[in-house]
Motif scaffolding. Sequence first.
Motif, PDB file in Angstrom:
ATOM      1  N   UNK A  74       0.862  -1.142   0.014  1.00  0.00           N
ATOM      2  CA  UNK A  74      -0.001  -0.228   0.062  1.00  0.00           C
ATOM      3  C   UNK A  74       0.985   1.199  -0.020  1.00  0.00           C
ATOM      4  N   UNK A  75       1.032   1.923  -1.046  1.00  0.00           N
ATOM      5  CA  UNK A  75       1.776   3.155  -1.238  1.00  0.00           C
ATOM      6  C   UNK A  75       1.204   4.200  -0.404  1.00  0.00           C
ATOM      7  N   UNK A  76       2.017   4.657   0.656  1.00  0.00           N
ATOM      8  CA  UNK A  76       1.545   5.676   1.538  1.00  0.00           C
ATOM      9  C   UNK A  76       2.027   7.270   1.337  1.00  0.00           C
ATOM     10  N   UNK A  77       3.245   7.290   0.315  1.00  0.00           N
ATOM     11  CA  UNK A  77       3.940   8.524   0.347  1.00  0.00           C
ATOM     12  C   UNK A  77       4.709   8.118  -0.883  1.00  0.00           C
ATOM     13  N   UNK A  78       4.392   9.177  -1.957  1.00  0.00           N
ATOM     14  CA  UNK A  78       5.289   9.017  -3.124  1.00  0.00           C
ATOM     15  C   UNK A  78       4.835   8.276  -4.489  1.00  0.00           C
ATOM     16  N   UNK A  79       5.524   8.092  -5.616  1.00  0.00           N
ATOM     17  CA  UNK A  79       5.139   7.527  -6.415  1.00  0.00           C
ATOM     18  C   UNK A  79       6.278   6.749  -7.132  1.00  0.00           C
ATOM     19  N   UNK A  80       5.635   5.870  -8.042  1.00  0.00           N
ATOM     20  CA  UNK A  80       6.987   4.958  -8.733  1.00  0.00           C
ATOM     21  C   UNK A  80       6.440   4.251  -9.904  1.00  0.00           C
ATOM     22  N   UNK A  81       7.271   3.175 -10.176  1.00  0.00           N
ATOM     23  CA  UNK A  81       7.058   2.253 -11.212  1.00  0.00           C
ATOM     24  C   UNK A  81       7.106   0.852 -10.698  1.00  0.00           C
TER      25      UNK A  81
ATOM     26  N   UNK B  90      10.354  -2.258  -7.204  1.00  0.00           N
ATOM     27  CA  UNK B  90       9.413  -0.889  -7.245  1.00  0.00           C
ATOM     28  C   UNK B  90      10.809  -0.092  -7.378  1.00  0.00           C
ATOM     29  N   UNK B  91      10.410   1.048  -8.349  1.00  0.00           N
ATOM     30  CA  UNK B  91      11.553   2.156  -8.738  1.00  0.00           C
ATOM     31  C   UNK B  91      10.824   3.435  -8.222  1.00  0.00           C
ATOM     32  N   UNK B  92      11.403   4.275  -7.421  1.00  0.00           N
ATOM     33  CA  UNK B  92      10.989   5.587  -6.874  1.00  0.00           C
ATOM     34  C   UNK B  92      11.185   6.488  -8.184  1.00  0.00           C
TER      35      UNK B  92
ATOM     36  N   UNK C  37      11.094  10.678  -0.735  1.00  0.00           N
ATOM     37  CA  UNK C  37      10.937   9.019  -0.423  1.00  0.00           C
ATOM     38  C   UNK C  37       9.633   8.436  -0.945  1.00  0.00           C
ATOM     39  N   UNK C  38       9.674   7.286  -1.473  1.00  0.00           N
ATOM     40  CA  UNK C  38       8.526   6.441  -1.741  1.00  0.00           C
ATOM     41  C   UNK C  38       8.416   5.373  -0.368  1.00  0.00           C
ATOM     42  N   UNK C  39       7.260   5.530   0.249  1.00  0.00           N
ATOM     43  CA  UNK C  39       6.863   4.761   1.495  1.00  0.00           C
ATOM     44  C   UNK C  39       5.916   3.666   1.210  1.00  0.00           C
TER      45      UNK C  39
END
Length: 121
Positions: free
Chosen positions: A61-68, A94-96, A101-103
Amino acid sequence: MQLKTEYEKIEPYITKDGSIIREFMHPSVHGNSEQSLAEATVPAGGKTMLHRHRLTEEIYHITTGCGIMTLGGQEFEVRTGDAVCILPGTPHRIRNTGEKELKILCCCAPAYSHEDTELME
């Protein structure tokens, strides 16, 4: 049995795939029996190594940020609020792609273990 944790008191560590983890609940420490719950942090521009788990099913579950997200043969964008189910045996990373930061909140059943993590690169 420790049924409550406090964020500031949890020492982060590096998992086999290279992410920074804070383990909120894990059977080896807290007395729960079948799953683990952790926060993974991937720095800006960073990524985890392609890997899979033979036994463990994960929910990110992505709580902060974005990525692939790479999931099997697919790649797709993820951002705050998204959730991804990772079935056992499925290669993933997962790549930020953001500037911060991606959390990721990671739920694993059975609980995460280094022994169940197979690096693929």
